[in-house]
Design an enzyme around this catalytic site. Structure first.
Site, short mmCIF file in Angstrom:
data_model
loop_
_atom_site.label_atom_id
_atom_site.label_comp_id
_atom_site.label_asym_id
_atom_site.label_seq_id
_atom_site.Cartn_x
_atom_site.Cartn_y
_atom_site.Cartn_z
N ASP A 130 7.30 5.96 12.36
CA ASP A 130 7.23 4.96 13.54
C ASP A 130 8.63 5.10 14.41
O ASP A 130 9.36 4.23 14.43
CB ASP A 130 7.04 3.59 12.65
CG ASP A 130 5.99 3.60 11.97
OD1 ASP A 130 5.00 3.55 12.28
OD2 ASP A 130 6.17 3.24 10.83
N GLN A 180 2.93 -9.09 13.84
CA GLN A 180 2.95 -7.80 14.57
C GLN A 180 1.59 -7.22 14.76
O GLN A 180 1.50 -6.03 15.31
CB GLN A 180 4.06 -6.66 13.77
CG GLN A 180 3.45 -6.13 12.45
CD GLN A 180 4.57 -5.64 11.73
OE1 GLN A 180 5.52 -6.06 11.23
NE2 GLN A 180 4.31 -4.41 11.66
N HIS A 184 2.86 4.79 -0.64
CA HIS A 184 2.54 6.11 -0.66
C HIS A 184 3.88 6.94 -0.83
O HIS A 184 4.89 6.41 -0.94
CB HIS A 184 1.86 6.50 0.51
CG HIS A 184 2.33 6.17 1.67
ND1 HIS A 184 3.45 6.69 2.48
CD2 HIS A 184 1.87 5.16 2.91
CE1 HIS A 184 3.96 6.35 3.53
NE2 HIS A 184 2.86 5.30 4.07
N ASN A 185 3.80 8.22 -0.86
CA ASN A 185 4.67 9.14 -0.77
C ASN A 185 5.90 9.16 0.02
O ASN A 185 7.07 9.43 -0.18
CB ASN A 185 4.29 10.80 -1.17
CG ASN A 185 3.76 10.81 -2.48
OD1 ASN A 185 4.19 10.09 -3.64
ND2 ASN A 185 2.97 11.88 -2.68
N ALA A 238 0.95 -1.22 -0.05
CA ALA A 238 0.07 -0.04 -0.11
C ALA A 238 0.87 1.16 0.01
O ALA A 238 0.79 2.12 0.72
CB ALA A 238 -0.98 -0.13 1.05
N GLN A 271 9.46 1.99 16.83
CA GLN A 271 9.89 1.12 15.97
C GLN A 271 11.33 1.39 15.45
O GLN A 271 12.35 0.38 15.52
CB GLN A 271 9.06 0.82 14.74
CG GLN A 271 9.34 -0.03 13.57
CD GLN A 271 8.43 -0.33 12.69
OE1 GLN A 271 7.38 -0.69 12.92
NE2 GLN A 271 8.84 0.05 11.57
N HIS A 290 6.98 6.08 1.44
CA HIS A 290 7.70 4.92 0.92
C HIS A 290 8.38 5.33 -0.25
O HIS A 290 9.63 5.08 -0.25
CB HIS A 290 6.90 3.86 0.35
CG HIS A 290 5.99 3.12 1.64
ND1 HIS A 290 4.65 3.27 1.63
CD2 HIS A 290 6.37 2.46 2.59
CE1 HIS A 290 4.12 2.63 2.68
NE2 HIS A 290 5.26 2.15 3.43
#
Length: 261
Positions: free
Chosen positions: A150, A60, A33-34, A31, A153, A36
């Site tokens: 994140d 997760q 998006h910009n 999925a 993370q 990524h």
């Protein structure tokens, strides 16, 4: 772009295609998006070979419904990756990553793993760290690219790389946002137009707040129709999680800057 659908295919590519070349790796759950895209472009600019993985990791997700409704747009993602001239897409199955089931897991004991997202989503960081370790062992990249959205993370993955003596550099890129301040997220694809209106109101409040009274801020956000799960200030960073309808969104930003683009 070459697509490796399993570990055996990937290992053949890894031996022939990437020998003596610097490798950049961007792990995703699809999925795209910009946010990524920014990670991928940075990886391409700094490495000889860019690898992107798409794997929606079941271990997760503490909420089965969240796993079932996670956006899936593989063909569109492939087109995006091809347009970016990515070298290898690694798109394994659950059986590839967990051939004998989820028998061994990383269990983080750090304080940062037990607050905020760690407290709200039991088991999330254990599943995340386990799959990241597996992906790093498979891809063996020189550089790993992660987004600051994140934040917990990222901190835990840095510790993972350090504690397990993994020869990979972790490169963190700033959160990509819409003009309203809303951070880009794959889950945004599940927001309706009415949900987006609520999100825009929330971020208008966040952009104007001084973050001195978080209880008052919580009440303001909840008055928009959103439902706040937590808002906390740690050091000089604001962390928040909220629901808009059934979609859960998280964010973090420095107190001084707010959710600026």
């Amino acid at each position: 772009m070459i697509i490796a659908k399993n570990i055996e295919q990937f290992n053949l590519l890894r031996e022939s295609f990437t020998k003596d070349r610097k490798i950049g790796f961007v792990p995703t759950m699809g999925a795209l998006h910009n946010g990524h895209i920014c990670l991928i472009k940075k990886a391409k600019s700094e490495n000889d070979v860019t690898i992107v993985s798409i794997f929606v990791n079941p271990t997760q997700f503490n909420n089965p419904n969240d796993y079932q409704t996670y956006p899936n747009q593989l063909q569109q993602d492939i087109q995006i990756l091809e347009s970016l001239d990515v070298d290898i897409l690694f798109n394994p199955s659950e059986k590839d990553i967990y051939p004998d089931g989820n028998l061994l897991r990383i269990q983080p004991e750090l304080e940062i793993a037990n607050i905020l997202e760690g407290k709200a989503r039991p088991g999330h960081f254990s599943g995340m760290l386990t799959v990241v370790l597996k992906l790093l062992q498979i891809t063996k990249p020189d550089n790993l690219y992660l987004g600051e959205k994140d934040y917990q993370q990222v901190m835990l993955i840095k510790q993972l790389v350090k504690d397990f003596f993994i020869k990979t550099k972790v490169i963190v890129c700033s959160t990509q946002r819409q003009a309203t301040g809303l951070p880009l997220s794959s889950r945004n694809k599940n927001l309706t137009s009415a949900d987006i209106e609520i999100a825009n109101k929330v971020y208008e409040i966040l952009r104007q707040d001084n973050f001195l009274d978080l209880e008052e801020l919580t009440n303001k956000i909840n008055s928009t129709g959103a439902r706040t799960e937590y808002i906390q200030k740690i050091n000089n960073r604001i962390f928040l999680a909220l629901y808009i309808s059934k979609v859960r969104l998280i964010d973090n930003f420095l107190k001084e800057t707010g959710p600026s683009c």
